[in-house]
Design a protein around this motif. Structure first.
Motif, PDB file in Angstrom:
ATOM      1  N   TYR A  60       0.848  -1.180   0.000  1.00  0.00           N
ATOM      2  CA  TYR A  60       0.000   0.000   0.000  1.00  0.00           C
ATOM      3  C   TYR A  60       0.885   1.232   0.000  1.00  0.00           C
ATOM      4  CZ  TYR A  60      -3.870  -3.090   0.720  1.00  0.00           C
ATOM      5  OH  TYR A  60      -4.790  -4.075   0.541  1.00  0.00           O
ATOM      6  N   GLN A  61       0.790   1.989  -1.067  1.00  0.00           N
ATOM      7  CA  GLN A  61       1.618   3.179  -1.137  1.00  0.00           C
ATOM      8  C   GLN A  61       1.034   4.258  -0.246  1.00  0.00           C
ATOM      9  OE1 GLN A  61       3.033   4.617  -4.721  1.00  0.00           O
ATOM     10  NE2 GLN A  61       3.429   2.605  -5.602  1.00  0.00           N
ATOM     11  N   GLY A  73       0.981   8.299   0.719  1.00  0.00           N
ATOM     12  CA  GLY A  73       1.326   9.634   0.253  1.00  0.00           C
ATOM     13  C   GLY A  73       2.014  10.398   1.373  1.00  0.00           C
ATOM     14  N   GLY A 109     -12.021   5.288   1.887  1.00  0.00           N
ATOM     15  CA  GLY A 109     -12.709   6.194   0.981  1.00  0.00           C
ATOM     16  C   GLY A 109     -13.097   5.443  -0.271  1.00  0.00           C
ATOM     17  N   GLY A 110     -13.250   6.196  -1.350  1.00  0.00           N
ATOM     18  CA  GLY A 110     -13.517   5.529  -2.619  1.00  0.00           C
ATOM     19  C   GLY A 110     -14.964   5.609  -3.045  1.00  0.00           C
ATOM     20  N   ASP A 132     -15.686   9.693  -2.174  1.00  0.00           N
ATOM     21  CA  ASP A 132     -14.656  10.404  -1.427  1.00  0.00           C
ATOM     22  C   ASP A 132     -14.951  10.539   0.061  1.00  0.00           C
ATOM     23  OD1 ASP A 132     -13.161  12.768  -3.712  1.00  0.00           O
ATOM     24  OD2 ASP A 132     -12.367  10.944  -2.789  1.00  0.00           O
ATOM     25  N   VAL A 147     -18.383   6.390  -7.903  1.00  0.00           N
ATOM     26  CA  VAL A 147     -17.075   6.468  -8.552  1.00  0.00           C
ATOM     27  C   VAL A 147     -17.226   6.440 -10.063  1.00  0.00           C
ATOM     28  CG1 VAL A 147     -14.935   5.214  -8.913  1.00  0.00           C
ATOM     29  CG2 VAL A 147     -15.838   5.468  -6.636  1.00  0.00           C
ATOM     30  N   ARG A 155      -6.237   6.410  -7.038  1.00  0.00           N
ATOM     31  CA  ARG A 155      -6.819   5.526  -6.015  1.00  0.00           C
ATOM     32  C   ARG A 155      -6.234   4.116  -6.105  1.00  0.00           C
ATOM     33  NH1 ARG A 155     -13.078   7.359  -6.480  1.00  0.00           N
ATOM     34  NH2 ARG A 155     -12.814   9.357  -5.451  1.00  0.00           N
ATOM     35  N   ALA A 183      -3.307   3.448  -6.962  1.00  0.00           N
ATOM     36  CA  ALA A 183      -1.980   3.531  -6.341  1.00  0.00           C
ATOM     37  C   ALA A 183      -2.072   3.349  -4.826  1.00  0.00           C
ATOM     38  CB  ALA A 183      -1.328   4.868  -6.675  1.00  0.00           C
ATOM     39  N   GLN A 184      -3.242   3.685  -4.269  1.00  0.00           N
ATOM     40  CA  GLN A 184      -3.443   3.496  -2.832  1.00  0.00           C
ATOM     41  C   GLN A 184      -4.010   2.106  -2.521  1.00  0.00           C
ATOM     42  OE1 GLN A 184      -2.609   6.048  -0.754  1.00  0.00           O
ATOM     43  NE2 GLN A 184      -2.110   7.376  -2.481  1.00  0.00           N
ATOM     44  N   GLY A 185      -4.110   1.271  -3.547  1.00  0.00           N
ATOM     45  CA  GLY A 185      -4.603  -0.091  -3.313  1.00  0.00           C
ATOM     46  C   GLY A 185      -6.111  -0.220  -3.382  1.00  0.00           C
ATOM     47  N   ASP A 186      -6.777   0.701  -4.087  1.00  0.00           N
ATOM     48  CA  ASP A 186      -8.240   0.695  -4.151  1.00  0.00           C
ATOM     49  C   ASP A 186      -8.725  -0.264  -5.255  1.00  0.00           C
ATOM     50  OD1 ASP A 186     -10.935   1.245  -4.572  1.00  0.00           O
ATOM     51  OD2 ASP A 186     -10.700   3.386  -4.160  1.00  0.00           O
ATOM     52  N   LEU A 205     -11.809  -1.241  -5.897  1.00  0.00           N
ATOM     53  CA  LEU A 205     -13.020  -0.784  -6.574  1.00  0.00           C
ATOM     54  C   LEU A 205     -12.642   0.100  -7.771  1.00  0.00           C
ATOM     55  CD1 LEU A 205     -16.153  -0.574  -6.573  1.00  0.00           C
ATOM     56  CD2 LEU A 205     -15.906   1.453  -5.145  1.00  0.00           C
TER      57      LEU A 205
END
Lengths: 352, 189
Positions: free
Chosen positions: A88-89, A91, A116-117, A120, B3, B15, B17-20, B22
């Motif tokens: 998991y990157q 920030g 989130g997602g 948002d 989304v 997103r 990149a953050q492991g999302d 969905l």
């Protein structure tokens, strides 16, 4: 080749653009050139009809190719789940009342996590009149599913960190990230330098005065400050050393961490605990000395947003080139102190 | 606000990149068909093309943090797909042979396929599109079907913009020649 040679160069150039004109992917200017040529040249117009025919059939051909089966998606997610590189990157942290004092003032590691997602997370109600229990429980997280999950996630992380026998540090990731930040800062300096040079040449060539609209009062723009060639060597050397020390630590950790004696573990903790504080020497950033971390800071003008390697980056952005040089050395010193501290930990891991 | 309605490709990739996961599903849903078709036209084998897309999107998952948004996401993914397709072709030398032989096939004026093609110019054109060399198929697809600009094609294929324009010109010329062999004279070149 003959077909091209027989044409006048300009017509040839226009003809080459016809496929992109048909697909609608030309710039406005080029599209206008093609339109003008087509209006005045019936031969070109008939060739354009061929292009449009090709376009239509290429689309038809591609549309007949079907789609991959649903198995492709399943396969993809199976691969994602099994991906050894899965990570998991994170920030960089900017401004936040929850963590600023820790990471930016004291140089203590901090983490800001959230789910989130789906729209948002907060959906824009944060700090507004909709920031209420009613709104949150009805719209943001009905049933408090995410809230509970987040509490559990944070709980797991705290337990993992509290109960670990050996420190949880991925030094290589940090080193690579700092190398990436340095690359960005160098590019920033180059781009600024080029912009100032191009503008200076345009001013010297009277480009702005010659193309001025007499009905407007814009005038010549204020000259951008010329960006000197900055010597990045201190930072280049420091990042190189950091990557070397980080790899040595990660390798030694992988090989020996599990078999350390209790005494060695105590020594390892003693070496790792002050590690991140090396990034926040008692100097502070220009004009805001409370912010001591030289790798992460909130931007002065970016609200919550972060600026990485802020002493150097913001000095270049604000045309304070003396500060850029000064913070180049200070930041390199901080990174070298970090590497030296890592080396101490590596020595413990290697039983020295 | 969901989304699928709200997020641009760039937001989705951030997103991812953050492991999302969905976001990954949404991006996949948006682009997998086109990426698959691009790959299929290059490798000419459905199973290989299907394997290809999971490799392409796995790369997207892994590399999302490095996506700088200098080009459109679709351009980035087509670039990855092209690289993977060429690697797949290298692993299967017979595919390349197929490619060349397809290019060299001489047409027999009286075979039933040709007779049918003469009746339908569109289907003849599509047949000829399929017979172009890999380089020519690729550029025609990128320009006409994937709607890529000169600059984007240059980025995906890794050739200068001037070469993109001339290659497209020659691909079209070759197409006309193939059609002529089938008895369809377009009056150009």
């Amino acid at each position: 080749m003959n077909a091209m040679k027989q044409e006048a160069p300009e017509r040839q150039e226009i003809e080459e653009l016809l496929p992109w004109h048909a697909a609608g992917t030309l710039s406005r200017r080029d599209a206008q050139r093609v339109e003008d040529a087509l209006a005045n040249d019936p031969e070109l117009a008939s060739r354009y009809a061929l292009v449009r025919e090709e376009l239509g059939e290429t689309i038809r051909l591609n549309e007949t190719l079907g789609a991959p089966s649903a198995r492709a998606l399943e396969k993809l997610f199976a691969k994602i789940d099994a991906d050894p590189a899965k990570d998991y990157q994170m920030g960089p942290l900017g401004s936040g009342s929850d963590y600023s004092a820790y990471i930016e003032h004291l140089g203590l590691p901090a983490l800001n996590i959230g789910y989130g997602g789906e729209g948002d997370g907060g959906g824009g109600d944060y700090h507004s009149r909709y920031d209420t229990f009613e709104h949150h429980s009805r719209f943001d997280d009905p049933g408090f599913v995410y809230d509970a999950l987040l509490a559990k996630t944070a709980g797991h992380m705290v337990l993992r960190l509290a109960n670990t026998d050996v420190p949880v540090v991925q030094a290589g990731d940090f080193a690579d990230t700092v190398a990436m930040y340095l690359g960005e800062v160098k590019k920033l300096a180059d781009n600024r330098r080029e912009a100032a040079e191009v503008q200076a040449k345009a001013i010297a060539d009277h480009v702005f005065t010659d193309t001025e609209d007499p009905t407007k009062t814009n005038g010549t723009p204020t000259a951008l400050k010329q960006v000197p060639k900055l010597d990045f060597k201190p930072m280049d050397d420091a990042v190189k050393q950091l990557q070397k020390s980080a790899k040595a630590y990660d390798d030694a950790f992988a090989a020996n961490a599990a078999k350390l004696s209790p005494d060695a573990r105590t020594k390892l903790w003693a070496a790792i605990q002050p590690l991140d504080q090396t990034l926040a020497p008692d100097v502070g950033l220009p004009g805001r000395p409370w912010f001591k971390n030289l790798v992460y800071a909130p931007g002065r003008y970016t609200g919550y947003g972060a600026k990485t390697l802020p002493g150097i980056r913001e000095a270049i952005e604000d045309e304070r080139f003396d500060d850029a040089v000064k913070y180049m050395t200070l930041t390199a010193d901080a990174l070298n102190a970090y590497s030296a501290q890592l080396d101490k930990a590596t020595a413990v891991l290697k039983g020295r | 606000l969901s989304v699928t309605q709200a997020a641009t490709d760039e937001v989705l990739i951030a997103r991812i990149a953050q492991g999302d996961r969905l976001a990954m599903q949404v991006l996949y849903g948006r682009h997998h068909v086109r990426v698959y078709r691009f790959g299929l036209r290059l490798v000419r084998d459905e199973q290989t093309a299907e394997d290809l897309i999971s490799e392409v999107f796995l790369d997207v998952w892994r590399q999302a943090g490095k996506f700088e948004g200098r080009s459109a996401a679709s351009t980035w993914m087509l670039g990855i797909a092209r690289f993977k397709a060429l690697s797949a072709l290298r692993r299967r030398p017979e595919e390349e042979l197929d490619d060349e032989t397809a290019e060299q096939i001489e047409d027999h004026a009286d075979d039933p396929e040709t007779a049918l093609a003469k009746k339908d110019k569109g289907s003849a054109l599509r047949q000829c599109l399929a017979r172009l060399s890999a380089d020519h198929r690729e550029i025609i697809d990128l320009v006409y079907y994937h709607e890529k600009s000169v600059e984007e094609v240059a980025g995906i294929v890794g050739i200068p913009e001037a070469t993109v324009k001339t290659r497209m010109f020659y691909a079209r010329k070759k197409l006309s020649e193939l059609l002529k062999e089938q008895g369809i004279d377009r009056g150009w070149p």
